[in-house]
Scaffold this motif. Sequence first.
Motif: not given
Length: 144
Positions: A21-33
């Motif tokens: 849904x392109x809410x961005x939550x995943x990219x905002x919450x994770x501190x390291x990938x």
Amino acid sequence: MSTNPPPLNAEALKTLFDECRQCGSCCKKYRKIRLHADEVDFIRKMGGHVGVSASLAQLREKPLETLIEEGKASGRVYMIHPDDKGCIFLQKRNGKYACKIYNYRPRTCRGFRCNMADNTFMDVFGQDATVLLGMDSFGLPLKR
């Protein structure tokens, strides 16, 4: 006593494959990938922060340079998001979030599904649950 598992709810299973849904939550919450070795240089060149995971206890026992080399050798190299804004490559356009390097994003990001069926789901979306319900933060339907 029966050993048969309970019947599966077909409708609930279908939601596991909903589109982003392109809410961005995943990219905002994770501190390291976690990065693969062939992704590190590209992320650095694009301006991403790259580092290894080391605890304070490890830093007391070994020099930082040694921990960095050990991290690289063991594949524990990460793209780090140093602040609460999330990934440096996340941008908002027309009310939706998108990745600036979408076609070249790390494999960890490519494999992520926002509707994971474990505790990660609540960790990531617990505060932004309205997005999952198809509503914005005011309770209005999301614009598609």
